[in-house]
Design a protein around this motif. Structure first.
Motif, short mmCIF file in Angstrom:
data_model
loop_
_atom_site.label_atom_id
_atom_site.label_comp_id
_atom_site.label_asym_id
_atom_site.label_seq_id
_atom_site.Cartn_x
_atom_site.Cartn_y
_atom_site.Cartn_z
N TRP A 12 15.21 -15.75 12.44
CA TRP A 12 16.20 -16.64 11.76
C TRP A 12 15.92 -16.51 10.41
CZ3 TRP A 12 20.87 -17.91 13.32
CH2 TRP A 12 21.10 -17.95 14.71
N CYS A 13 14.89 -16.35 9.87
CA CYS A 13 14.58 -16.34 8.43
C CYS A 13 15.49 -14.94 8.06
CB CYS A 13 13.04 -15.97 8.18
SG CYS A 13 11.98 -17.60 8.04
N ASP A 14 15.51 -13.74 8.64
CA ASP A 14 16.01 -12.33 8.42
C ASP A 14 17.69 -12.90 8.47
OD1 ASP A 14 13.74 -10.93 8.12
OD2 ASP A 14 13.68 -10.21 10.07
N VAL A 15 18.09 -13.51 9.39
CA VAL A 15 19.63 -13.70 9.72
C VAL A 15 19.86 -14.39 8.43
CG1 VAL A 15 21.18 -15.01 10.87
CG2 VAL A 15 19.72 -13.67 12.25
N LEU A 16 19.21 -15.49 8.10
CA LEU A 16 19.74 -16.54 7.13
C LEU A 16 19.28 -16.22 5.60
CD1 LEU A 16 19.59 -19.70 9.23
CD2 LEU A 16 21.72 -18.51 8.84
N GLY A 17 18.20 -15.54 5.40
CA GLY A 17 17.76 -15.27 4.15
C GLY A 17 16.83 -16.47 3.85
N TYR A 18 16.34 -17.30 4.97
CA TYR A 18 15.22 -18.35 4.60
C TYR A 18 13.78 -17.57 4.60
CZ TYR A 18 18.15 -22.20 5.94
OH TYR A 18 19.01 -23.57 5.93
N VAL A 19 12.85 -18.56 4.16
CA VAL A 19 11.77 -18.04 3.92
C VAL A 19 10.71 -18.93 4.89
CG1 VAL A 19 11.93 -17.15 1.70
CG2 VAL A 19 11.28 -19.64 2.00
N VAL A 20 9.36 -18.44 5.47
CA VAL A 20 8.44 -19.32 5.75
C VAL A 20 7.60 -20.07 4.68
CG1 VAL A 20 6.17 -19.11 7.12
CG2 VAL A 20 8.01 -17.54 7.64
N PRO A 21 7.83 -21.33 4.70
CA PRO A 21 6.90 -22.36 3.75
C PRO A 21 5.47 -22.08 3.74
CG PRO A 21 7.67 -23.54 5.79
CD PRO A 21 8.16 -22.25 6.16
N PRO A 22 5.01 -22.48 2.79
CA PRO A 22 3.58 -22.05 2.48
C PRO A 22 2.85 -23.00 3.70
CG PRO A 22 4.39 -23.09 0.50
CD PRO A 22 5.55 -23.07 1.51
N PRO A 23 1.57 -22.66 4.03
CA PRO A 23 0.87 -23.51 5.14
C PRO A 23 0.28 -24.57 4.46
CG PRO A 23 -0.46 -21.48 4.10
CD PRO A 23 0.91 -21.33 3.50
N PRO A 24 -0.16 -25.64 5.29
CA PRO A 24 -0.61 -26.82 4.76
C PRO A 24 -1.76 -26.58 3.85
CG PRO A 24 -0.45 -26.86 7.13
CD PRO A 24 -0.09 -25.37 6.61
N GLU A 25 -2.12 -27.63 3.06
CA GLU A 25 -3.10 -27.67 1.82
C GLU A 25 -4.48 -27.52 2.61
OE1 GLU A 25 -4.86 -30.49 -1.55
OE2 GLU A 25 -2.53 -30.11 -1.16
N PHE A 46 -5.42 -24.48 3.68
CA PHE A 46 -5.29 -23.07 4.60
C PHE A 46 -4.71 -22.17 3.91
CE2 PHE A 46 -5.58 -26.72 7.35
CZ PHE A 46 -6.31 -26.65 8.43
N ALA A 47 -5.30 -21.06 3.75
CA ALA A 47 -4.80 -20.03 3.08
C ALA A 47 -3.51 -19.08 3.63
CB ALA A 47 -5.85 -18.84 2.90
N THR A 48 -3.73 -19.20 5.23
CA THR A 48 -2.35 -18.67 5.71
C THR A 48 -2.05 -19.56 6.97
OG1 THR A 48 -3.75 -17.28 7.49
CG2 THR A 48 -3.29 -16.45 5.09
N TRP A 49 -0.84 -19.40 7.62
CA TRP A 49 -0.57 -19.94 9.10
C TRP A 49 -1.50 -19.48 10.03
CZ3 TRP A 49 2.05 -24.32 9.01
CH2 TRP A 49 2.86 -24.77 8.30
N ASP A 50 -1.71 -18.29 9.98
CA ASP A 50 -2.86 -17.99 11.21
C ASP A 50 -4.22 -18.83 11.08
OD1 ASP A 50 -1.13 -15.95 12.27
OD2 ASP A 50 -2.01 -14.52 10.89
N ASP A 51 -4.45 -18.92 9.78
CA ASP A 51 -5.67 -19.79 9.52
C ASP A 51 -5.52 -21.31 10.15
OD1 ASP A 51 -7.18 -17.70 8.44
OD2 ASP A 51 -6.71 -18.66 6.42
N PHE A 52 -4.28 -21.81 9.90
CA PHE A 52 -4.19 -23.17 10.17
C PHE A 52 -3.84 -23.20 11.90
CE2 PHE A 52 -0.46 -26.19 11.65
CZ PHE A 52 -1.15 -27.27 11.36
N ASP A 53 -3.47 -22.15 12.36
CA ASP A 53 -3.03 -22.07 13.82
C ASP A 53 -4.38 -21.91 14.52
OD1 ASP A 53 -0.94 -22.08 15.64
OD2 ASP A 53 -1.46 -20.25 16.01
N ARG A 54 -5.37 -21.21 14.09
CA ARG A 54 -6.80 -21.20 14.66
C ARG A 54 -7.56 -22.58 14.52
NH1 ARG A 54 -6.40 -15.84 12.50
NH2 ARG A 54 -7.41 -16.54 10.54
#
Length: 144
Positions: free
Chosen positions: A23-36, A38-46
């Motif tokens: 949906w980011c690609d469809v709409l030109g949306y972006v992934v927001p920054p990860p929570p404070e 955490f450097a990345t969403w993967d770090d947050f997820d782990r």
């Protein structure tokens, strides 16, 4: 008079990150920054308990105008037609062959992202043509 409230549109899905990135690609949306913190969403997820890892993802309009889209993992798959769907407005103000050309061009782009063309709803004298499509998990949406 009630004040205007912001809304978030939530999708139930099997793979939240994959559907969100579509949906980011469809709409030109972006992934927001990860929570404070955490450097990345993967770090947050782990940092989440194993059963919560990969359970949610979001994307947002970079201009801040459109609603945030939130994707949450659910155990059941899609079984019936959506009760709510998005209309992706690519033919606004266009009519006839010009509108169909704009819809077809966007359909071609979205198919390369994994969308599926379902059917054309032709102009009927009241409504202009639109294309019914499905996202990468089978959720219906329209190119309007």
């Amino acid at each position: 008079m009630a004040s205007v409230r912001q809304i978030q549109i939530t999708f139930d899905c099997a793979d939240p990150e994959r559907v969100a990135r579509f949906w980011c690609d469809v709409l030109g949306y972006v992934v927001p920054p990860p929570p404070e913190g955490f450097a990345t969403w993967d770090d947050f997820d782990r940092a989440l308990p194993p059963e919560r890892q990969g359970s949610a993802f979001a994307c947002s309009d970079p201009s801040g105008v459109g609603p945030r889209l939130f994707f949450q993992r659910v155990p059941e798959g899609k079984v019936v037609k959506n009760r709510l769907h998005l209309d992706v407005r690519v033919g606004t103000g266009l009519m006839g062959e010009e509108r169909l050309a704009a819809l077809e061009a966007e359909c071609t782009r979205l198919v390369t992202l994994g969308a599926v063309r379902v059917r054309l709803l032709p102009a009927d004298g009241i409504d202009e043509s639109c294309l019914v499509m499905q996202d990468i998990e089978g959720n219906e949406f329209c190119l309007d």
